[in-house]
Design a protein around this motif. Structure first.
Motif, short mmCIF file in Angstrom:
data_model
loop_
_atom_site.label_atom_id
_atom_site.label_comp_id
_atom_site.label_asym_id
_atom_site.label_seq_id
_atom_site.Cartn_x
_atom_site.Cartn_y
_atom_site.Cartn_z
N SER A 2 39.05 60.72 -45.79
CA SER A 2 38.31 61.07 -44.59
C SER A 2 36.84 61.30 -44.90
CB SER A 2 38.91 62.33 -43.96
OG SER A 2 38.85 63.41 -44.85
N LEU A 157 46.49 67.77 -34.87
CA LEU A 157 45.98 66.99 -36.00
C LEU A 157 47.12 66.34 -36.78
CD1 LEU A 157 43.14 69.37 -37.25
CD2 LEU A 157 42.84 67.15 -36.14
N LYS A 158 48.23 67.05 -36.91
CA LYS A 158 49.41 66.47 -37.59
C LYS A 158 49.95 65.29 -36.80
CE LYS A 158 51.19 70.60 -39.98
NZ LYS A 158 52.34 71.54 -40.05
N GLN A 161 47.66 62.32 -37.20
CA GLN A 161 47.90 61.72 -38.51
C GLN A 161 49.17 60.87 -38.49
OE1 GLN A 161 45.91 61.83 -41.12
NE2 GLN A 161 47.26 60.79 -42.56
N SER A 167 41.76 57.56 -37.64
CA SER A 167 41.46 58.50 -36.56
C SER A 167 40.05 59.05 -36.71
CB SER A 167 42.47 59.65 -36.55
OG SER A 167 42.46 60.36 -37.77
N PHE A 203 42.26 70.60 -43.28
CA PHE A 203 42.59 69.19 -43.47
C PHE A 203 43.44 68.99 -44.73
CE2 PHE A 203 38.30 67.84 -41.39
CZ PHE A 203 38.80 68.14 -40.14
N PHE A 208 45.62 65.99 -43.40
CA PHE A 208 44.90 65.18 -42.41
C PHE A 208 43.85 64.33 -43.11
CE2 PHE A 208 41.39 64.56 -39.36
CZ PHE A 208 42.08 63.88 -38.36
N TYR A 212 35.84 62.64 -39.11
CA TYR A 212 35.54 63.77 -38.25
C TYR A 212 34.04 63.91 -38.03
CZ TYR A 212 34.73 65.62 -42.91
OH TYR A 212 34.28 65.76 -44.21
#
Length: 222
Positions: A2, A157-158, A161, A167, A203, A208, A212
């Protein structure tokens, strides 16, 4: 892996001055009214919300960066989590003909005011997504997730994912308690506002891996 991804959404100087002026006016009464999440929040006075949530084509300025980064094409499937009246979806479909776009909103008023009737935009909680694993090429959660409490934010968030290959979410944050306090003063329905380092810890803890953007009082010029 991420990464922090800034599409430039919050860099409008005119909006910055408006946000700062409005922040000084907002009271607990405005927050109570906003949490009804109805016409007063979307299409009422600015102190109570958006002050008129109308289509203005703004997403056409920012979507090219998203389309390029995530290599979206006519075969892609995208979910807009917190789609409101469907403006992002409208623009994305026009810019990428044939793309399959879905939308979810967790309160009913904006769905009733959709830019046009759309069976792929539905009323649903953000933390219980009824899609198969890795169903979407991209899930976007822009200015929507942090309205929830911490537990529901984590579960959302889970779920993002689980159902996504990629995402992109925006979250409320700050470098210090003072900055976070300023954000709380300005926001009407923002609930989970964490320091950047705490978001990163979250995260890592839940696994995750999405991209972001951290919305901060400093960036918003509050």
């Amino acid at each position: 892996m991420s990464s922090h991804f800034d599409i430039g959404y919050f860099k409008d100087n005119k909006q910055k001055s408006i946000r700062k002026r409005i922040a000084l006016k907002r009271s607990i009464t405005n927050k109570i009214i906003a949490w009804e999440l109805n016409k007063k929040y979307y299409d009422g006075k600015r102190e109570n919300g958006y002050g008129g949530f109308k289509y203005d084509g703004r997403w056409k300025r920012f979507l090219p960066k998203i389309i390029k980064k995530y290599k979206l094409n006519k075969k892609s499937k995208v979910l807009d989590l917190g789609c409101k009246k469907g403006f992002l979806i409208k623009d994305l479909r026009e810019m990428v003909p044939g793309i399959k776009c879905y939308g979810i909103e967790n309160h009913i008023y904006p769905i009733r005011k959709l830019v046009k009737t759309d069976k792929k935009i539905v009323y649903s909680p953000y933390n219980k997504l009824k899609f198969k694993r890795k169903f979407f090429d991209l899930v976007i959660g822009f200015n929507s997730i942090y309205m929830q409490n911490l537990g529901d934010t984590i579960q959302t968030l889970k779920e993002i994912q689980r159902v996504s290959k990629n995402s992109y979410v925006s979250l409320a944050s700050g470098e210090s308690n003072t900055e976070i306090s300023k954000f709380y003063k300005w926001t009407l329905i923002g609930t989970t506002i964490l320091k950047k380092k705490d978001w990163i810890k979250l995260f890592n803890y839940i696994g995750f891996k999405g991209d972001y953007y951290f919305s901060e009082s400093k960036k918003l010029k509050l």
